[in-house]
Design a protein around this motif. Structure first.
Motif, PDB file in Angstrom:
ATOM      1  N   LEU A 295      21.114 -21.444 -15.822  1.00  0.00           N
ATOM      2  CA  LEU A 295      21.912 -20.683 -16.784  1.00  0.00           C
ATOM      3  C   LEU A 295      22.002 -21.401 -18.125  1.00  0.00           C
ATOM      4  O   LEU A 295      21.903 -20.774 -19.182  1.00  0.00           O
ATOM      5  CB  LEU A 295      23.313 -20.429 -16.224  1.00  0.00           C
ATOM      6  N   ALA A 296      22.179 -22.716 -18.082  1.00  0.00           N
ATOM      7  CA  ALA A 296      22.227 -23.480 -19.332  1.00  0.00           C
ATOM      8  C   ALA A 296      20.886 -23.402 -20.059  1.00  0.00           C
ATOM      9  O   ALA A 296      20.836 -23.240 -21.272  1.00  0.00           O
ATOM     10  CB  ALA A 296      22.591 -24.927 -19.045  1.00  0.00           C
ATOM     11  N   PHE A 297      19.811 -23.512 -19.309  1.00  0.00           N
ATOM     12  CA  PHE A 297      18.481 -23.433 -19.910  1.00  0.00           C
ATOM     13  C   PHE A 297      18.218 -22.048 -20.484  1.00  0.00           C
ATOM     14  O   PHE A 297      17.655 -21.916 -21.563  1.00  0.00           O
ATOM     15  CB  PHE A 297      17.420 -23.785 -18.867  1.00  0.00           C
ATOM     16  N   SER A 298      18.640 -21.014 -19.788  1.00  0.00           N
ATOM     17  CA  SER A 298      18.405 -19.655 -20.280  1.00  0.00           C
ATOM     18  C   SER A 298      19.247 -19.357 -21.521  1.00  0.00           C
ATOM     19  O   SER A 298      18.871 -18.529 -22.336  1.00  0.00           O
ATOM     20  CB  SER A 298      18.699 -18.623 -19.188  1.00  0.00           C
TER      21      SER A 298
ATOM     22  N   HIS B 153      23.554 -10.555 -21.543  1.00  0.00           N
ATOM     23  CA  HIS B 153      23.168  -9.645 -20.463  1.00  0.00           C
ATOM     24  C   HIS B 153      22.217 -10.328 -19.490  1.00  0.00           C
ATOM     25  O   HIS B 153      22.280 -10.105 -18.278  1.00  0.00           O
ATOM     26  CB  HIS B 153      22.521  -8.379 -21.035  1.00  0.00           C
ATOM     27  N   PHE B 154      21.358 -11.156 -20.019  1.00  0.00           N
ATOM     28  CA  PHE B 154      20.431 -11.902 -19.159  1.00  0.00           C
ATOM     29  C   PHE B 154      21.184 -12.877 -18.267  1.00  0.00           C
ATOM     30  O   PHE B 154      20.886 -13.014 -17.086  1.00  0.00           O
ATOM     31  CB  PHE B 154      19.412 -12.645 -20.035  1.00  0.00           C
ATOM     32  N   ILE B 155      22.206 -13.531 -18.821  1.00  0.00           N
ATOM     33  CA  ILE B 155      23.001 -14.476 -18.021  1.00  0.00           C
ATOM     34  C   ILE B 155      23.823 -13.722 -16.979  1.00  0.00           C
ATOM     35  O   ILE B 155      23.973 -14.189 -15.849  1.00  0.00           O
ATOM     36  CB  ILE B 155      23.892 -15.330 -18.954  1.00  0.00           C
ATOM     37  N   ASN B 156      24.370 -12.560 -17.333  1.00  0.00           N
ATOM     38  CA  ASN B 156      25.142 -11.773 -16.374  1.00  0.00           C
ATOM     39  C   ASN B 156      24.314 -11.328 -15.184  1.00  0.00           C
ATOM     40  O   ASN B 156      24.852 -11.114 -14.095  1.00  0.00           O
ATOM     41  CB  ASN B 156      25.784 -10.570 -17.059  1.00  0.00           C
ATOM     42  N   LEU B 157      23.014 -11.154 -15.364  1.00  0.00           N
ATOM     43  CA  LEU B 157      22.160 -10.791 -14.227  1.00  0.00           C
ATOM     44  C   LEU B 157      22.146 -11.860 -13.157  1.00  0.00           C
ATOM     45  O   LEU B 157      22.019 -11.564 -11.975  1.00  0.00           O
ATOM     46  CB  LEU B 157      20.733 -10.536 -14.720  1.00  0.00           C
ATOM     47  N   PHE B 158      22.271 -13.122 -13.573  1.00  0.00           N
ATOM     48  CA  PHE B 158      22.175 -14.221 -12.615  1.00  0.00           C
ATOM     49  C   PHE B 158      23.526 -14.733 -12.152  1.00  0.00           C
ATOM     50  O   PHE B 158      23.593 -15.473 -11.172  1.00  0.00           O
ATOM     51  CB  PHE B 158      21.372 -15.369 -13.228  1.00  0.00           C
ATOM     52  N   ILE B 159      24.613 -14.345 -12.817  1.00  0.00           N
ATOM     53  CA  ILE B 159      25.937 -14.798 -12.393  1.00  0.00           C
ATOM     54  C   ILE B 159      26.422 -13.977 -11.205  1.00  0.00           C
ATOM     55  O   ILE B 159      26.964 -14.488 -10.245  1.00  0.00           O
ATOM     56  CB  ILE B 159      26.939 -14.719 -13.568  1.00  0.00           C
ATOM     57  N   PHE B 160      26.234 -12.678 -11.249  1.00  0.00           N
ATOM     58  CA  PHE B 160      26.763 -11.812 -10.194  1.00  0.00           C
ATOM     59  C   PHE B 160      25.707 -11.382  -9.233  1.00  0.00           C
ATOM     60  O   PHE B 160      24.607 -11.181  -9.432  1.00  0.00           O
ATOM     61  CB  PHE B 160      27.448 -10.582 -10.812  1.00  0.00           C
TER      62      PHE B 160
END
Length: 86
Positions: free
Chosen positions: A6-9, A79-86
């Motif tokens: 997530l930090a890298f993205s 939005h890209f980060i939200n895909l991987f959080i949930f």
């Protein structure tokens, strides 16, 4: 591993492009400034109109690229980060 991804993205898309933009505009600004100094102080015969035109084009390209990076940072990355959080 998930937090590292997530930090890298968050950093990868726009911050690296910002860095390249800053390097490019710094190089051309210094180059243009050196040409102006050569004309004013050392009385060299340099076509400043051509140098200014080139500098203006590079500056506008960097300005547009910076605006696009801001749009990516604001609208696409969350939005890209939200895909991987949930």
């Amino acid at each position: 591993a998930k937090g590292l991804f997530l930090a890298f993205s968050y950093i990868f898309p726009h911050q690296l492009i910002y860095l390249l933009i800053w390097i490019l505009i710094t190089f051309y600004s210094l180059n243009y400034s050196i040409k102006i100094i050569n004309v004013l102080i050392f009385k060299k015969n340099i076509n400043l109109r051509e140098a200014f035109t080139k500098y203006t084009k590079i500056f506008l390209l960097c300005l547009i690229s910076s605006f696009l990076c801001s749009l990516i940072e604001t609208f696409i990355t969350p939005h890209f980060i939200n895909l991987f959080i949930f």
